[in-house]
Design a protein around this motif. Structure first.
Motif, PDB file in Angstrom:
ATOM      1  N   PRO A 157       0.812  -1.226   0.000  1.00  0.00           N
ATOM      2  CA  PRO A 157       0.000   0.000   0.000  1.00  0.00           C
ATOM      3  C   PRO A 157       0.844   1.273   0.000  1.00  0.00           C
ATOM      4  O   PRO A 157       0.487   2.259  -0.658  1.00  0.00           O
ATOM      5  N   ALA A 158       1.970   1.270   0.720  1.00  0.00           N
ATOM      6  CA  ALA A 158       2.804   2.477   0.768  1.00  0.00           C
ATOM      7  C   ALA A 158       3.398   2.781  -0.603  1.00  0.00           C
ATOM      8  O   ALA A 158       3.391   3.926  -1.056  1.00  0.00           O
ATOM      9  N   HIS A 161       0.600   4.049  -2.895  1.00  0.00           N
ATOM     10  CA  HIS A 161       0.190   5.409  -2.552  1.00  0.00           C
ATOM     11  C   HIS A 161       1.233   6.431  -3.006  1.00  0.00           C
ATOM     12  O   HIS A 161       0.898   7.468  -3.602  1.00  0.00           O
ATOM     13  N   ARG A 245      -7.477   4.025   1.410  1.00  0.00           N
ATOM     14  CA  ARG A 245      -7.473   3.533   2.793  1.00  0.00           C
ATOM     15  C   ARG A 245      -6.280   4.083   3.562  1.00  0.00           C
ATOM     16  O   ARG A 245      -6.369   4.373   4.758  1.00  0.00           O
ATOM     17  N   ARG A 246      -5.157   4.224   2.882  1.00  0.00           N
ATOM     18  CA  ARG A 246      -3.976   4.772   3.567  1.00  0.00           C
ATOM     19  C   ARG A 246      -4.191   6.241   3.918  1.00  0.00           C
ATOM     20  O   ARG A 246      -3.744   6.710   4.970  1.00  0.00           O
ATOM     21  N   GLU A 247      -4.857   6.991   3.049  1.00  0.00           N
ATOM     22  CA  GLU A 247      -5.176   8.383   3.368  1.00  0.00           C
ATOM     23  C   GLU A 247      -6.212   8.477   4.473  1.00  0.00           C
ATOM     24  O   GLU A 247      -6.110   9.336   5.359  1.00  0.00           O
TER      25      GLU A 247
END
Length: 540
Positions: A157-158, A161, A245-247
């Motif tokens: 995810p990182a 993103h 989702r990470r934000e």
């Protein structure tokens, strides 16, 4: 023990951070706010009046100011809500110093917003923009990274993103700078941002700059369109959801009922309100990126295609403007310019009598160009020359042809002009046209493959002659222009309907060479079929 009193100005309940712009001392207020903005960039929050004065005196070619002027300006800015004042007790050594008014000033939220807004406004006015060919390369590299992540079973995810953030940042810079550049280019052509000398001085560099960007946009645009299609097929929705989702994990809860991103909803795959909102934003950005490089049908061309058309049109306008300037400088006869000069003469006439004399000189005393004098009239004038004071009723008549009076044209007597014999020129043109038609027919016959064949085998061991090679480039260009991004096969018919070409990509990584009399043509291997429709009776 009493503390130092607050400044005399009272902070209004409704701040007016832009009020200083309409005051006589707007320049001084702006310089002071600029000092606070620079100090904030150095992570310095509070400033004393002495600090502000020292920074103002460091400015080059700035008018001198005193500490009293700066203190009064600081209090006035505080009254508008730009600054906030706190008692300064850091350098107090005596009771008298403690009771003397000393303050530390800092920007308020309203003052920070006003400074940022003015800076953005001035930057937008002075921003000429640029066509960023390097940004196209960066976008292609970011999309290639996204394509690798999309093909992974469990992408990080990182990484997803960060790749999306970098892609959006470069794309936003590209779009904004291109829009600003085209707007500044239109102002330059209209001479709104400069004079004619500056325009003529850099027009060659400007045209070369635009041509290079058009070539880069055509090459990189096709590559970016293919990468966008590949990322969509590999599953861009997963990457957008991971970024959303990470934000949303850092979003501030808006109530007690706000769901936790790490809770059961996250584990079950459902989206919270914060994630859904962030995902909608990412989907909108991805759609904008796709529409910028990929056309949606014939009626919805991509923004990249429109930018190329605008750039080509700008080159044409630059050349036309330069031609007009050269004609104006060369003193080309212009009736409108003559009338403007005559109007200026009338406006500068010292008296009405002079204006009347100018009128007679410009209009009333012009020769009668529509009249022609025959030999009899000239002989009569030579024998009986009338005095200048003779009335027109007593002067010899001017005899003109009845045809001139009826039709407005005068037919001279004598034999008509001899008709030029152009049969030799027509024969030469006919022979040249037949020779060119024969060469084109031979080139069509030479290019006709008779069936599908590899591009590397086209032309045989001897290669293509010059005429056949030029015709091949024309039909190949028509076929490549008809191919849409992501498709491996395409076909097209030439504009005159004489040939049809069909192309199918074999291997994009395999580069082949086609020898010709003018050089070697290299490109990806294709299966090509060229049909001579004239030999087939107009149909394939």
């Amino acid at each position: 023990m009493s503390t130092a009193p607050a400044p005399s100005s009272v902070v209004p309940s409704q701040p007016q951070p832009f009020a200083y712009l309409s005051t006589p001392n707007a320049g001084l207020y702006g310089r002071i706010l600029g000092v606070f903005a620079q100090a904030r960039a150095r992570f310095t929050v509070h400033l004393r009046p002495e600090d502000v004065l020292a920074e103002l005196r460091r400015e080059a070619d700035a008018p001198p100011v005193t500490i009293e002027t700066v203190s009064a300006a600081l209090e006035q800015l505080m009254s508008w809500g730009n600054l906030h004042a706190d008692a300064d007790t850091g350098r107090v050594t005596t009771v008298e110093d403690f009771h003397r008014a000393r303050y530390l000033y800092q920007l308020t939220r309203h003052g920070q917003a006003a400074v940022a807004a003015i800076a953005a406004y001035e930057q937008a006015l002075g921003h000429r923009g640029q066509l960023q060919a390097v940004a196209l390369e960066d976008i292609a590299e970011q999309l290639a990274s996204l394509l690798m992540l999309a093909r992974e079973a469990d992408p990080d995810p990182a990484k997803a993103h960060l790749a999306l953030l970098g892609l959006v940042d470069r794309f936003t810079s590209l779009a904004d700078n291109a829009e600003a550049f085209m707007a500044s280019l239109r102002r330059t052509i209209d001479f709104q941002d400069g004079d004619e000398e500056a325009f003529i001085a850099y027009k060659d560099r400007l045209i070369g700059y635009i041509e290079r960007f058009i070539a880069d946009l055509a090459n990189r645009g096709a590559q970016i369109a293919d990468l966008l299609g590949g990322v969509d097929e590999a599953g861009v929705a997963r990457l957008l959801t991971l970024a959303a989702r990470r934000e949303a994990a850092d979003a501030v809860p808006d109530g007690e009922g706000a769901a936790d991103e790490s809770g059961p909803q996250q584990q079950s795959g459902s989206l919270t309100a914060a994630t859904a909102s962030a995902l909608a934003g990412w989907e909108n950005r991805w759609r904008g990126l796709t529409d910028w490089f990929i056309s949606q049908g014939a009626h919805h061309p991509s923004q990249a295609k429109l930018l190329r058309a605008s750039a080509v049109s700008a080159i044409t306008n630059l050349v036309n403007t330069l031609s007009a300037l050269n004609e104006r400088r060369g003193g080309r006869v212009d009736r409108s310019a003559d009338f403007r000069a005559l109007a200026r003469f009338f406006a500068e006439a010292p008296s009405d009598e002079d204006a009347h004399r100018l009128w007679r000189a410009a209009f009333a005393l012009g020769p009668a160009r529509h009249l022609s004098v025959d030999a009899e009239t000239e002989e009569l004038w030579a024998r009986e020359a009338p005095a200048p004071s003779t009335s027109w009723e007593q002067a010899p008549p001017l005899r003109i042809s009845p045809r001139l009076r009826e039709t407005g044209s005068y037919e001279r007597r004598g034999s008509p002009n001899r008709v030029a014999d152009r049969s030799a020129a027509r024969a030469l043109l006919s022979e040249q046209a037949e020779r060119e038609a024969a060469q084109t027919a031979a080139a069509r016959s030479r290019l006709a493959t008779g069936g599908p064949t590899l591009l590397s085998e086209l032309g045989g061991p001897d290669g293509l002659d010059r005429q056949a090679f030029r015709l091949f480039l024309a039909v190949l260009g028509d076929a490549l222009a008809a191919r849409t991004p992501g498709e491996a096969e395409c076909s097209a018919t030439t504009g005159d309907g004489s040939m049809q070409v069909r192309l199918k990509l074999v291997d994009a990584s395999k580069i082949v060479e086609v020898p010709t009399r003018d050089g070697v043509l290299s490109g990806p291997e294709h299966v090509i079929e060229i049909l001579d429709l004239t030999a087939l009776g107009g149909g394939a």
